[in-house]
Design a protein around this motif. Structure first.
Motif, short mmCIF file in Angstrom:
data_model
loop_
_atom_site.label_atom_id
_atom_site.label_comp_id
_atom_site.label_asym_id
_atom_site.label_seq_id
_atom_site.Cartn_x
_atom_site.Cartn_y
_atom_site.Cartn_z
N ASP A 114 -6.20 4.70 -5.98
CA ASP A 114 -6.33 3.99 -4.69
C ASP A 114 -7.78 3.54 -4.52
N MET A 115 -7.98 2.29 -4.23
CA MET A 115 -9.35 1.75 -4.12
C MET A 115 -10.14 2.41 -3.01
N GLU B 292 -5.83 -0.43 -9.95
CA GLU B 292 -4.43 -0.53 -9.50
C GLU B 292 -3.91 0.87 -9.23
N LYS B 293 -3.15 1.00 -8.14
CA LYS B 293 -2.61 2.33 -7.79
C LYS B 293 -1.12 2.45 -8.09
N LEU C 230 0.84 -1.20 0.00
CA LEU C 230 0.00 0.00 0.00
C LEU C 230 0.88 1.25 0.00
N LYS D 29 -1.63 -20.45 -6.03
CA LYS D 29 -2.45 -19.30 -5.61
C LYS D 29 -3.45 -18.93 -6.71
N TYR D 30 -2.98 -18.79 -7.93
CA TYR D 30 -3.87 -18.34 -9.02
C TYR D 30 -4.88 -19.43 -9.38
N GLY E 143 -6.65 -4.01 -6.80
CA GLY E 143 -5.21 -4.27 -6.62
C GLY E 143 -4.77 -5.32 -7.62
N PRO F 234 -2.57 -10.88 -13.27
CA PRO F 234 -2.87 -12.32 -13.27
C PRO F 234 -4.27 -12.67 -12.77
N TYR G 174 6.50 -8.62 -8.71
CA TYR G 174 5.29 -9.19 -9.36
C TYR G 174 5.65 -10.48 -10.08
C1 SAM Z 1 0.03 -8.41 -3.43
S1 SAM Z 1 -0.18 -7.53 -4.85
C2 SAM Z 1 -1.20 -8.60 -5.81
C3 SAM Z 1 -1.16 -8.28 -7.25
C4 SAM Z 1 -1.98 -9.22 -8.13
N1 SAM Z 1 -3.37 -9.13 -7.83
C5 SAM Z 1 -1.48 -10.64 -8.02
O1 SAM Z 1 -2.17 -11.43 -7.37
O2 SAM Z 1 -0.42 -10.94 -8.55
C6 SAM Z 1 -1.31 -6.29 -4.33
C7 SAM Z 1 -1.54 -5.24 -5.35
O3 SAM Z 1 -2.52 -4.35 -4.85
C8 SAM Z 1 -2.11 -3.02 -5.11
N2 SAM Z 1 -2.74 -2.19 -4.07
C9 SAM Z 1 -2.50 -2.24 -2.75
N3 SAM Z 1 -3.27 -1.36 -2.12
C10 SAM Z 1 -4.03 -0.74 -3.04
C11 SAM Z 1 -5.00 0.27 -2.98
N4 SAM Z 1 -5.35 0.84 -1.83
N5 SAM Z 1 -5.58 0.65 -4.13
C12 SAM Z 1 -5.23 0.08 -5.30
N6 SAM Z 1 -4.30 -0.86 -5.43
C13 SAM Z 1 -3.70 -1.29 -4.30
C14 SAM Z 1 -0.62 -3.05 -5.05
O4 SAM Z 1 -0.04 -2.00 -5.76
C15 SAM Z 1 -0.34 -4.39 -5.68
O5 SAM Z 1 -0.23 -4.29 -7.06
#
Ligand code: SAM
Length: 623
Positions: free
Chosen positions: A309-310, A282-283, A210, A228-229, A255, A260, A219
């Motif tokens: 940011d979500m 995505e942020k 975050l 996981k996927y 996020g 993926p 990534y």
């Molecule tokens: C652990 S990664 C997972 C990425 C992807 N979903 C995966 O499973 O490979 C978490 C993702 O959420 C994004 N993220 C975290 N907090 C966020 C927020 N508040 N708003 C938007 N994106 C966020 C991060 O930048 C990151 O890309």
């Protein structure tokens, strides 16, 4: 200079004489023997061989816990007075027969084992006369081969065995190495052991996805995890199947990273044959570039990308299924609860969150290596910061079972849970929580410590329910049923700044908090140790001139004639005072410790750590 201390690990019962049956007691011995008089008539030392041969194995008295601990206790004193110096290591001498208790042997895994010492005389001859090791020793050596010890074979040239010569010992040790299950797993692609090579016992700072923007390589590492996927796709597929028939189901991946989970959502939609549309949020600007590229090349009009940011973004419509992966090794430590609080505004009232819940779990851990590493910074910050670690040279100190008083939980215990969507937070006009206080948590957990050890930290794990019976887990006992070979998360370590010695059969109470203010989330933790003791009630008072038993003085304290044990040794029983002359006619009957009704078990506190990371002074996660 390096120094390795050679210590024998052995089963002390081999030095005990066999117990000859109680028929040999004299009639006078019908009075139960007192624990303080072990050399009673029931135990005899014999050198008569025919008698020894006749005595079966069950007649050999078992070694006490204290005797089994003796070598380890010695080692603990040495390394403690040497202040856990990195130059000090251990050579395990396997000359005598090993203890058969796995719990007693397991503890050596947490020590800096440099070498194992194996004299030729420890080897036995197999049917063809070649040297091999007894079964228990084989298993132990196979197990510890993962620490890559130096094996020292002494006396290989002395002709102890008729076949094979000097090289036979070497070949046999090599064979044990090759057939070590842990080393075999390390060589097998796709296993966590293989993936984690080079990361064992290596401290890493937990990610802060975050506050920070993850790098492309991070990534890429995530994306290597097929499990996981696969589980996410299955959860999305089942949720789609369960969703009532409608024209269009709306999914949001919050996020999305490099995409993926967007790709898996599209796969699940295809498999379920439902009509659905995907929003991807995505942020991280770097990851967003990849998402844009994939939108153009792969996804087209099936996906709508949104940058930001979500917790602040708006979507043009409400969604049915909210998919996220914001989980850390301890479940909530990458701020999934706080981020999803912000994204719940998008979800329809009957909508589904994948994951729907996650839990954090801990177990008390001993590890010389990890203790040395967390102390290396020589400041409080490194010593009370949580780290992500693939554990190897560690020993989980807790056992299953409730302990002496039945009060303790299992070996690994749950701290707390987060559920999504949650309905109990007070929201503002935009649907965002007014404060973050609903995301604070606390836990007080009690662990049974069957064998003496030193507490150096808490091992932390998580489990998540994605949807229905599909989940993710790094819980040591359940990971293989729920998400075998999942690579994305190593456990987390909450270290202790000072080691806490825990005797055999003690209880450990761990208190832990997840705390928050407007800008940060952090954990605080401390531990207390207790020893269970029998609470013996005071005996009935009788007046009997001639009796020589213990007495109760005017202060209610126990008076005992010399050499008369009146109660089990217990720190909760009053001190034994010298009798006052006026009390001499107040007497109680003689009792052996076995006569005391063992109804009530009390606890005596024996130790405590300081509070770790108070106020998040050393480590915190930015909101
Ligand atoms: C652990 S990664 C997972 C990425 C992807 N979903 C995966 O499973 O490979 C978490 C993702 O959420 C994004 N993220 C975290 N907090 C966020 C927020 N508040 N708003 C938007 N994106 C966020 C991060 O930048 C990151 O890309």
């Amino acid at each position: 200079m390096q120094l390795s201390v050679r210590l024998p690990i052995y089963d002390p019962s081999i030095f005990k004489p066999p117990v000859v049956s109680s028929h040999t007691s004299t009639p006078r011995s019908s009075t139960p023997d007192l624990p303080s008089t072990p050399q009673s008539s029931r135990v005899r030392i014999t050198t008569n061989e025919s008698e020894l041969e006749g005595s079966n194995k069950s007649n050999t008295p078992k070694a006490s816990e204290g005797e089994l601990n003796a070598t380890w206790e010695m080692w603990d004193v040495i390394r403690s007075i040497c202040n856990y110096d990195q130059r000090l290591s251990l050579t395990l001498d396997l000359t005598p027969p090993l203890p058969s208790s796995a719990g007693v042997l397991k503890r050596w895994a947490a020590e800096p084992m440099h070498s194992i010492f194996l004299p030729a005389s420890t080897f036995i001859a197999n049917a063809k006369g070649y040297p091999v090791l007894p079964k228990g020793t084989q298993t132990f050596i196979r197990d510890i081969m993962k620490y890559r010890p130096t094996v020292i074979v002494e006396g290989a040239n002395k002709g102890v065995h008729s076949r094979g010569g000097e090289t036979a010992y070497l070949q046999y040790v090599r064979h044990l190495e090759k057939t070590s299950p842990a080393l075999q797993a390390m060589q097998q692609p796709g296993t966590v052991e293989n993936f984690a090579q080079g990361y064992h016992d290596y401290l890493q700072a937990p990610l802060q996805p975050l506050m920070d923007n993850l790098q492309s390589a991070t990534y890429h590492t995530f994306e290597q995890d097929p499990v996981k996927y696969r589980n996410y796709e299955e959860a999305i597929y089942q949720a789609l199947k369960d969703w009532p028939e409608s024209d269009r189901i709306v999914i949001c991946v919050a996020g999305a990273g490099r995409g993926p989970l967007v790709a898996r959502s599209l796969k699940a939609i295809g498999r379920s044959k439902r009509k659905a549309f995907v929003y991807a949020l995505e942020k991280n600007p770097n990851a967003y570039v990849t998402l844009q590229d994939r939108l153009q090349r792969e996804w087209g009009s099936k996906v709508d990308l949104r940058f930001g940011d979500m917790r602040a973004l708006e979507l043009p419509e409400k969604v049915d299924i909210l998919v996220s992966e914001l989980l850390g090794s301890f479940g909530d430590n990458e701020l999934s609860p706080e981020c999803l609080d912000g994204a719940m505004r998008f979800l329809k009232p009957e909508g589904i969150s994948i994951p729907s819940s996650y839990t954090a779990h801990i177990a008390p851990l001993s590890s010389s290596k990890l203790f040395q590493e967390t102390q290396a910074g020589r400041d409080v910050k490194t010593a009370e910061t949580p780290y992500v670690v693939m554990f190897q040279a560690v020993n989980i100190l807790s056992g299953n079972g409730g302990g002496l008083a039945g009060r303790c939980g299992p070996q690994v215990q749950e701290c707390w849970e987060f559920e999504h969507p949650r309905r109990d937070a007070a929201l503002d006009s935009q649907g965002l929580p007014l404060t973050n206080s609903h995301n604070t948590r606390s836990a007080k957990l009690t662990f049974h410590i069957p064998h003496a050890g030193v507490l150096h930290g808490l091992a932390g794990y998580f489990e998540a329910v994605l949807y229905g019976n599909v989940g993710l887990s790094i819980h040591p006992d359940r990971k293989d049923q729920i998400s075998k070979d999942m690579l994305s998360w190593f456990p987390i370590l909450f270290p202790f700044k000072e080691p806490l010695y825990l005797p055999s059969n003690s209880e450990l109470q761990v208190t832990m908090w997840r705390l928050t203010n407007k800008r940060r989330v952090w954990y605080e933790w401390y531990a207390e140790s207790f020893l269970p003791v029998w609470n013996a009630p005071l005996p009935e008072v009788k007046t009997k001139e001639s009796h020589i038993g213990p007495v109760v003085n005017r202060h209610g304290s126990w008076l005992a004639p010399a050499a008369t044990p009146v109660a089990p040794p217990s720190p909760v029983v009053d001190a034994i005072d010298l009798p006052f002359p006026s009390d001499r006619n107040v007497e109680t009957p003689t009792r052996s410790s076995e006569d005391w009704p063992k109804t009530d078990i009390g606890l005596v506190k024996i130790g405590q750590t300081s509070l770790h990371n108070p106020g998040g002074r050393s480590s915190w996660i930015g909101l």
